[in-house]
Design a protein around this motif. Structure first.
Motif, PDB file in Angstrom:
ATOM      1  N   HIS A 154      -0.274 -13.158 -11.174  1.00 20.97           N
ATOM      2  CA  HIS A 154      -1.054 -12.281 -12.058  1.00 20.97           C
ATOM      3  C   HIS A 154      -0.109 -11.578 -13.027  1.00 20.97           C
ATOM      4  O   HIS A 154       0.825 -10.888 -12.594  1.00 20.97           O
ATOM      5  CB  HIS A 154      -1.829 -11.236 -11.237  1.00 20.97           C
ATOM      6  N   PRO A 174       0.845  -8.644 -15.343  1.00 18.07           N
ATOM      7  CA  PRO A 174       0.368  -7.282 -15.601  1.00 18.07           C
ATOM      8  C   PRO A 174       0.089  -7.076 -17.093  1.00 18.07           C
ATOM      9  O   PRO A 174       0.854  -7.519 -17.939  1.00 18.07           O
ATOM     10  CB  PRO A 174       1.531  -6.402 -15.128  1.00 18.07           C
ATOM     11  N   ALA A 184      -3.903   2.735  -7.887  1.00 19.30           N
ATOM     12  CA  ALA A 184      -5.188   2.609  -7.190  1.00 19.30           C
ATOM     13  C   ALA A 184      -5.655   1.160  -7.083  1.00 19.30           C
ATOM     14  O   ALA A 184      -6.597   0.870  -6.348  1.00 19.30           O
ATOM     15  CB  ALA A 184      -6.244   3.447  -7.907  1.00 19.30           C
ATOM     16  N   GLY A 234      -2.985  -4.805  -6.781  1.00 17.84           N
ATOM     17  CA  GLY A 234      -2.976  -6.233  -7.134  1.00 17.84           C
ATOM     18  C   GLY A 234      -1.676  -6.887  -6.693  1.00 17.84           C
ATOM     19  O   GLY A 234      -1.237  -6.732  -5.548  1.00 17.84           O
ATOM     20  N   ALA A 253       1.219  -6.073  -7.779  1.00 21.94           N
ATOM     21  CA  ALA A 253       2.270  -5.055  -7.951  1.00 21.94           C
ATOM     22  C   ALA A 253       3.120  -5.253  -9.206  1.00 21.94           C
ATOM     23  O   ALA A 253       4.238  -4.745  -9.289  1.00 21.94           O
ATOM     24  CB  ALA A 253       3.173  -4.976  -6.716  1.00 21.94           C
ATOM     25  N   GLY A 254       2.585  -5.959 -10.199  1.00 20.98           N
ATOM     26  CA  GLY A 254       3.337  -6.161 -11.435  1.00 20.98           C
ATOM     27  C   GLY A 254       3.698  -4.846 -12.117  1.00 20.98           C
ATOM     28  O   GLY A 254       4.865  -4.599 -12.460  1.00 20.98           O
ATOM     29  N   HIS A 255       2.690  -3.976 -12.307  1.00 22.66           N
ATOM     30  CA  HIS A 255       2.973  -2.671 -12.925  1.00 22.66           C
ATOM     31  C   HIS A 255       3.865  -1.827 -12.023  1.00 22.66           C
ATOM     32  O   HIS A 255       4.773  -1.139 -12.482  1.00 22.66           O
ATOM     33  CB  HIS A 255       1.674  -1.900 -13.188  1.00 22.66           C
ATOM     34  N   ILE A 261      -3.026   1.006  -3.488  1.00 23.75           N
ATOM     35  CA  ILE A 261      -4.260   0.699  -2.746  1.00 23.75           C
ATOM     36  C   ILE A 261      -4.810  -0.627  -3.258  1.00 23.75           C
ATOM     37  O   ILE A 261      -4.758  -0.889  -4.468  1.00 23.75           O
ATOM     38  CB  ILE A 261      -5.335   1.786  -2.982  1.00 23.75           C
ATOM     39  N   ASP A 262      -5.339  -1.430  -2.381  1.00 19.10           N
ATOM     40  CA  ASP A 262      -6.155  -2.572  -2.814  1.00 19.10           C
ATOM     41  C   ASP A 262      -7.140  -2.906  -1.713  1.00 19.10           C
ATOM     42  O   ASP A 262      -6.834  -2.762  -0.530  1.00 19.10           O
ATOM     43  CB  ASP A 262      -5.303  -3.802  -3.169  1.00 19.10           C
ATOM     44  N   ALA A 300      -4.081  -9.604  -2.120  1.00 15.50           N
ATOM     45  CA  ALA A 300      -3.317  -8.768  -3.065  1.00 15.50           C
ATOM     46  C   ALA A 300      -2.343  -7.869  -2.305  1.00 15.50           C
ATOM     47  O   ALA A 300      -1.180  -7.731  -2.690  1.00 15.50           O
ATOM     48  CB  ALA A 300      -4.275  -7.921  -3.908  1.00 15.50           C
ATOM     49  N   GLY A 350      -7.891  -0.379   1.312  1.00 14.96           N
ATOM     50  CA  GLY A 350      -9.022   0.520   1.083  1.00 14.96           C
ATOM     51  C   GLY A 350      -9.578   0.362  -0.311  1.00 14.96           C
ATOM     52  O   GLY A 350      -9.032  -0.378  -1.140  1.00 14.96           O
ATOM     53  N   PHE A 375     -10.689   2.377  -3.838  1.00 16.62           N
ATOM     54  CA  PHE A 375     -10.086   3.581  -4.422  1.00 16.62           C
ATOM     55  C   PHE A 375     -10.994   4.810  -4.408  1.00 16.62           C
ATOM     56  O   PHE A 375     -10.540   5.923  -4.642  1.00 16.62           O
ATOM     57  CB  PHE A 375      -9.439   3.324  -5.780  1.00 16.62           C
ATOM     58  N   LEU A 418      -8.276  -1.799 -13.846  1.00 14.26           N
ATOM     59  CA  LEU A 418      -9.582  -2.152 -13.270  1.00 14.26           C
ATOM     60  C   LEU A 418      -9.863  -3.652 -13.294  1.00 14.26           C
ATOM     61  O   LEU A 418      -9.169  -4.421 -13.954  1.00 14.26           O
ATOM     62  CB  LEU A 418     -10.673  -1.384 -14.027  1.00 14.26           C
ATOM     63  N   SER A 424      -8.065  -9.646 -10.370  1.00 13.07           N
ATOM     64  CA  SER A 424      -6.762 -10.247 -10.620  1.00 13.07           C
ATOM     65  C   SER A 424      -6.965 -11.737 -10.910  1.00 13.07           C
ATOM     66  O   SER A 424      -7.998 -12.315 -10.552  1.00 13.07           O
ATOM     67  CB  SER A 424      -5.861 -10.081  -9.395  1.00 13.07           C
ATOM     68  N   MET A 478     -14.446  -8.473  -3.635  1.00 11.82           N
ATOM     69  CA  MET A 478     -13.007  -8.220  -3.671  1.00 11.82           C
ATOM     70  C   MET A 478     -12.499  -7.969  -2.260  1.00 11.82           C
ATOM     71  O   MET A 478     -11.393  -8.351  -1.912  1.00 11.82           O
ATOM     72  CB  MET A 478     -12.705  -7.004  -4.547  1.00 11.82           C
TER      73      MET A 478
HETATM   74  C1  SAM Z   1      -6.381  -6.186 -12.470  1.00  9.14           C
HETATM   75  S1  SAM Z   1      -5.870  -6.319 -10.821  1.00  9.14           S
HETATM   76  C2  SAM Z   1      -4.455  -5.261 -10.720  1.00  9.14           C
HETATM   77  C3  SAM Z   1      -3.195  -5.956 -11.086  1.00  9.14           C
HETATM   78  C4  SAM Z   1      -1.955  -5.119 -10.923  1.00  9.14           C
HETATM   79  N1  SAM Z   1      -1.928  -3.989 -11.808  1.00  9.14           N
HETATM   80  C5  SAM Z   1      -0.712  -5.965 -11.144  1.00  9.14           C
HETATM   81  O1  SAM Z   1       0.094  -5.651 -12.004  1.00  9.14           O
HETATM   82  O2  SAM Z   1      -0.561  -6.966 -10.433  1.00  9.14           O
HETATM   83  C6  SAM Z   1      -7.052  -5.333 -10.014  1.00  9.14           C
HETATM   84  C7  SAM Z   1      -6.850  -5.248  -8.507  1.00  9.14           C
HETATM   85  O3  SAM Z   1      -7.558  -4.112  -8.086  1.00  9.14           O
HETATM   86  C8  SAM Z   1      -8.290  -4.397  -6.934  1.00  9.14           C
HETATM   87  N2  SAM Z   1      -9.451  -3.507  -6.994  1.00  9.14           N
HETATM   88  C9  SAM Z   1     -10.435  -3.492  -7.907  1.00  9.14           C
HETATM   89  N3  SAM Z   1     -11.306  -2.507  -7.654  1.00  9.14           N
HETATM   90  C10 SAM Z   1     -10.825  -1.853  -6.570  1.00  9.14           C
HETATM   91  C11 SAM Z   1     -11.279  -0.728  -5.827  1.00  9.14           C
HETATM   92  N4  SAM Z   1     -12.398  -0.088  -6.142  1.00  9.14           N
HETATM   93  N5  SAM Z   1     -10.537  -0.320  -4.783  1.00  9.14           N
HETATM   94  C12 SAM Z   1      -9.398  -0.979  -4.428  1.00  9.14           C
HETATM   95  N6  SAM Z   1      -8.934  -2.060  -5.077  1.00  9.14           N
HETATM   96  C13 SAM Z   1      -9.645  -2.490  -6.138  1.00  9.14           C
HETATM   97  C14 SAM Z   1      -8.613  -5.869  -7.009  1.00  9.14           C
HETATM   98  O4  SAM Z   1      -8.796  -6.402  -5.709  1.00  9.14           O
HETATM   99  C15 SAM Z   1      -7.384  -6.423  -7.713  1.00  9.14           C
HETATM  100  O5  SAM Z   1      -6.428  -6.857  -6.787  1.00  9.14           O
END
Ligand code: SAM
Length: 311
Positions: free
Chosen positions: A8, A10, A31, A34, A36-38, A54-55, A60, A80, A82, A104, A107, A130
């Motif tokens: 994925h 970021p 929150a 995913g 963990a790129g960011h 959290i995910d 992920a 969990g 978020f 949001l 992934s 998810m």
């Molecule tokens: C766009 S990806 C994040 C990518 C991450 N920033 C990276 O750099 O790899 C969104 C992630 O958020 C998780 N996710 C979405 N809504 C969520 C929620 N309400 N609570 C926890 N995790 C959530 C999804 O399962 C997915 O893994």
């Protein structure tokens, strides 16, 4: 650090890190960790920070934990959703945040694994959870919701102008169990002339059903408010949204908390708002990012900072 099975890219990573690396020493909440790129990019350049990620998706979390292992006890990954961030942070013994990130949506691996049922291009079961242990599936939404409820979900979560026609077609075709069937029903429900414009005709409906399955819009506002309440002075928050419904919610909350509540018509000193908007130069992906990662197309960045006396 490659974790090839979870791929994925970021989105708006440089812009996000530039905002969050400036915060005071402490804990940042990612929150939506995913892959963990960011998180990796931030921890690499901000030695004053540790991070809780959290995910709700187990795959992920495994990828994130693998990539963050190099940071030792500066990074922790927690299972969990978020909207439980208050209890998650309490359990971790964290009362204040130096920063937060909500990236949001889904992934790439969620979209690319047919068995997860998110994709209108790959045939799979109608799942879209998810969190694979959650109760509500896309199959239940598609096969049990009323026409009105489906139409409303497709309109709100997909900005789909043919939501009513699509909802009626879905109800008429029940039972539907596969993504390929659903995609074909949606395509047929959209007038032929319109099908040829704006990407795959089923894209907006699939997005809307995914949003409904994961309660994405309902939990966003309370979760954002909870994260904002925990920001310490000079702490910052970044939110990356991918469609107009979620962006409207973020914009509304940020506007409210950055507006002074002092009545303008009363002769009293103005009490400044507790937060200020950060206006980054770039809020959407540029040409190079769009070229290398077309999935970043609809991304929009919003950022905020806590001002004033430490709470
Ligand atoms: C766009 S990806 C994040 C990518 C991450 N920033 C990276 O750099 O790899 C969104 C992630 O958020 C998780 N996710 C979405 N809504 C969520 C929620 N309400 N609570 C926890 N995790 C959530 C999804 O399962 C997915 O893994």
């Amino acid at each position: 650090m490659t974790t090839r099975w979870f791929n994925h890219a970021p989105v708006l990573a440089a812009e996000t890190v530039a905002i969050l690396r400036e915060v005071p020493a402490g804990v940042v909440l990612d929150a939506t960790i995913g892959g963990a790129g960011h998180a990796v990019a931030l921890l690499d350049v901000a030695p004053q920070l540790s991070l809780i990620g959290i995910d709700q998706d187990e795959a992920a979390r495994r990828a994130a934990a693998e990539r963050l292992a190099a940071f030792g006890d500066r990074a922790r990954v927690v299972a969990g959703r978020f909207d439980a961030l208050d209890s998650i942070l309490d359990e971790c013994g964290v009362s204040k945040l130096s920063g937060f990130l909500f990236d949001l949506g889904v992934s790439s691996p969620q979209l690319d694994v047919a068995e997860r049922g998110f994709s209108f291009r790959l045939d799979g079961p109608l799942d879209m959870r998810m969190d694979p242990s959650a109760v509500l599936t896309a199959e239940a939404v598609v096969n049990t919701w009323t026409v009105d409820r489906l139409a409303s979900a497709i309109r709100i979560g997909g900005d789909e102008r043919f939501a009513g026609r699509i909802a009626k077609a879905i109800v008429a075709a029940r039972p539907i169990t596969r993504t390929e069937e659903l995609a074909a029903i949606v395509v047929q429900a959209i007038p032929a002339a319109t099908r040829r414009t704006g990407g795959h005709p089923a894209k907006r409906t699939f997005q809307a059903i995914r949003i409904a399955v994961n309660s994405e819009l309902e939990i966003l506002e309370p979760s954002l408010r909870a994260a904002l309440a925990r920001l310490s002075t000079a702490g910052r928050g970044v939110v990356l949204t991918y469609h107009s419904g979620e962006d409207r919610i973020v914009k509304g909350v940020f506007r409210e908390v950055t507006t002074s509540k002092t009545p303008v018509h009363l002769p009293v000193p103005e009490v400044p708002a507790p937060y200020r908007l950060i206006r980054p130069i770039t809020r959407t992906p540029g040409a190079a990012e769009l070229e290398s990662n077309p999935r970043s197309r609809s991304a929009r960045l919003r950022a905020i900072e806590r001002v004033g006396v430490a709470a």
